[in-house]
Design an enzyme around this catalytic site. Structure first.
Site, mmCIF file in Angstrom:
data_model
loop_
_atom_site.group_PDB
_atom_site.id
_atom_site.type_symbol
_atom_site.label_atom_id
_atom_site.label_comp_id
_atom_site.label_asym_id
_atom_site.label_seq_id
_atom_site.Cartn_x
_atom_site.Cartn_y
_atom_site.Cartn_z
ATOM 1 N N GLU A 35 -18.454 -15.497 -40.494
ATOM 2 C CA GLU A 35 -19.642 -16.370 -40.868
ATOM 3 C C GLU A 35 -19.711 -16.911 -42.162
ATOM 4 O OE1 GLU A 35 -22.861 -14.452 -38.972
ATOM 5 O OE2 GLU A 35 -21.837 -14.249 -36.984
ATOM 6 N N LEU A 64 -21.700 -18.589 -35.323
ATOM 7 C CA LEU A 64 -22.439 -17.370 -35.360
ATOM 8 C C LEU A 64 -22.328 -16.674 -34.091
ATOM 9 C CD1 LEU A 64 -23.553 -19.072 -37.832
ATOM 10 C CD2 LEU A 64 -25.783 -17.667 -37.443
ATOM 11 N N GLU A 66 -20.778 -12.964 -32.992
ATOM 12 C CA GLU A 66 -19.972 -11.701 -33.374
ATOM 13 C C GLU A 66 -18.962 -11.277 -32.060
ATOM 14 O OE1 GLU A 66 -23.174 -12.345 -36.075
ATOM 15 O OE2 GLU A 66 -23.323 -12.329 -33.791
ATOM 16 N N GLN A 88 -21.321 -10.047 -40.809
ATOM 17 C CA GLN A 88 -22.284 -10.364 -42.006
ATOM 18 C C GLN A 88 -23.123 -9.085 -42.315
ATOM 19 O OE1 GLN A 88 -24.904 -13.714 -42.155
ATOM 20 N NE2 GLN A 88 -23.269 -14.709 -42.984
ATOM 21 N N PHE A 89 -23.548 -8.359 -41.594
ATOM 22 C CA PHE A 89 -24.325 -7.071 -41.592
ATOM 23 C C PHE A 89 -23.818 -6.255 -40.419
ATOM 24 C CE2 PHE A 89 -26.536 -10.128 -44.091
ATOM 25 C CZ PHE A 89 -27.242 -9.384 -45.208
ATOM 26 N N ILE A 93 -23.540 -6.222 -35.628
ATOM 27 C CA ILE A 93 -22.412 -5.785 -34.843
ATOM 28 C C ILE A 93 -22.474 -5.641 -33.459
ATOM 29 C CG2 ILE A 93 -22.395 -3.219 -35.175
ATOM 30 C CD1 ILE A 93 -19.283 -3.555 -36.361
ATOM 31 N N PRO A 95 -23.494 -7.325 -30.685
ATOM 32 C CA PRO A 95 -22.823 -7.930 -29.666
ATOM 33 C C PRO A 95 -21.287 -8.145 -29.572
ATOM 34 C CG PRO A 95 -24.381 -9.194 -31.048
ATOM 35 C CD PRO A 95 -24.396 -7.850 -31.744
ATOM 36 N N HIS A 135 -30.822 -5.792 -40.948
ATOM 37 C CA HIS A 135 -29.706 -5.780 -42.044
ATOM 38 C C HIS A 135 -29.628 -4.433 -42.810
ATOM 39 C CE1 HIS A 135 -31.231 -10.010 -41.452
ATOM 40 N NE2 HIS A 135 -30.273 -10.348 -42.321
#
Length: 331
Positions: A35, A64, A66, A88-89, A93, A95, A135
């Protein structure tokens, strides 16, 4: 091409970008996807400049999704490419958890060696940057539990580039966790040329004789600070930076403990079920007769990661690390 101007004295996030660029230049099968990794250069600018240099077919902006990002990367890897998907964070993760543990980690075994899965899943992880919910997770233990998956966590710019290079060249999947708290905390000389830091080898960051302190990622720096502070009290702590948490470098872990007879583990993840317990069990199994005190675990708390006001309290900081080391030494 680096994230900022200095091409040799790099921050950790610059070392990520440099490692990606170097491997993409060396091997055309290496590609980056995730992403906002393309034109925007990633949320932390870890992929800045790669889109302009390598184009949209090798630096791929994804939806978007994952599970879709990792699932697509698994298919690419099975057929010979070396994708480096970014989550991204780390808190995003989950999903993709099924894709990682049910497919990526099992592909070699499931196909009886016909296929491997040479992919590196990059994810910024950990707290300390005042981010919103989801995050700031540090859930590496969930992935360490899965056979077939390597888990790497660097703590310096030099190690970051070298470990990332080794991960990309690995025939099997690697979860590469980047401690975002220290993305830009300090700089270090990083060679421009390609080099590897071996996966599965810890680094002794500080030699000591009184206690072995095991840590990794962003907790390495406060642990070293605590060790230096305690030296003024006559406590000589050895600090071992694991660098790879799966596989663990059991030889270095055990040999350090045999020298000191005492141990502490520092990690920001919750205490229960964390890697501190695995390290403690390893010491019990391999070096029980050398043990002179209970192993201290200096960790985050068994709560969801807090917001803002309590964030500094949650993360192990030098004073709390010093207290835990004292407890073990004075037992």
């Amino acid at each position: 091409m680096s994230v900022e101007s200095d091409a040799e004295n790099l921050t950790l996030v610059q070392a990520v970008q440099d490692g990606l660029q170097t491997e993409m230049e060396r091997d055309e099968d290496v590609l980056v996807m995730g992403e906002d990794v393309g034109r925007n250069g990633g949320v932390f600018r870890a992929t800045e400049g790669l889109y302009d240099e390598f184009g949209e077919n090798r630096v791929i902006d994804t939806p978007l999704a994952e599970s879709g990002i990792v699932g697509t990367a698994i298919g690419m890897a099975a057929y010979g490419m070396r994708p480096v998907p970014e989550i991204q964070f780390m808190g995003f993760i989950y999903p993709a958890f099924d894709q990682i543990v049910s497919h990526a980690a099992r592909l070699r075994t499931r196909s009886r060696g016909r296929y491997t899965c040479p992919m590196v899943i990059r994810a910024p992880y950990g707290g300390g940057i005042r981010a919103p919910e989801h995050h700031s997770e540090s859930t590496e233990a969930m992935f360490v539990h899965q056979p077939g998956l390597k888990v790497v966590i660097p703590s310096t710019p030099y190690d970051t580039k070298g470990l990332l290079t080794s991960a990309i060249r690995s025939p099997d999947p690697v979860l590469f966790l980047e401690p975002k708290l220290i993305y830009r905390a300090f700089r270090e000389e990083v060679p421009e040329e390609s080099y590897e830091v071996p996966i599965g080898e810890a680094a002794v960051r500080r030699e000591g004789s009184d206690i072995s302190v095991y840590t990794w990622g962003a907790m390495t720096r406060p642990t070293l600070e605590a060790a230096e502070n305690l030296a003024n009290e006559g406590i000589d702590a050895e600090v071992v930076d694991l660098r790879t948490v799966s596989p663990l470098d059991e030889e270095t872990i055990v040999e350090s403990f045999k020298k000191t007879g005492r141990a502490a583990v520092v990690h920001e993840a919750p205490k229960t079920g964390g890697l501190g317990a695995e390290i403690t069990a390893t010491l019990q199994e391999e070096a029980l007769l050398y043990q002179e005190a209970p192993v201290e675990r200096i960790t985050g708390f068994d709560t969801p990661f807090p917001l803002y006001a309590l964030e500094d309290y949650y993360l192990p900081e030098p004073a709390r690390i010093e207290d835990g080391i004292r407890n073990a030494v004075e037992f």
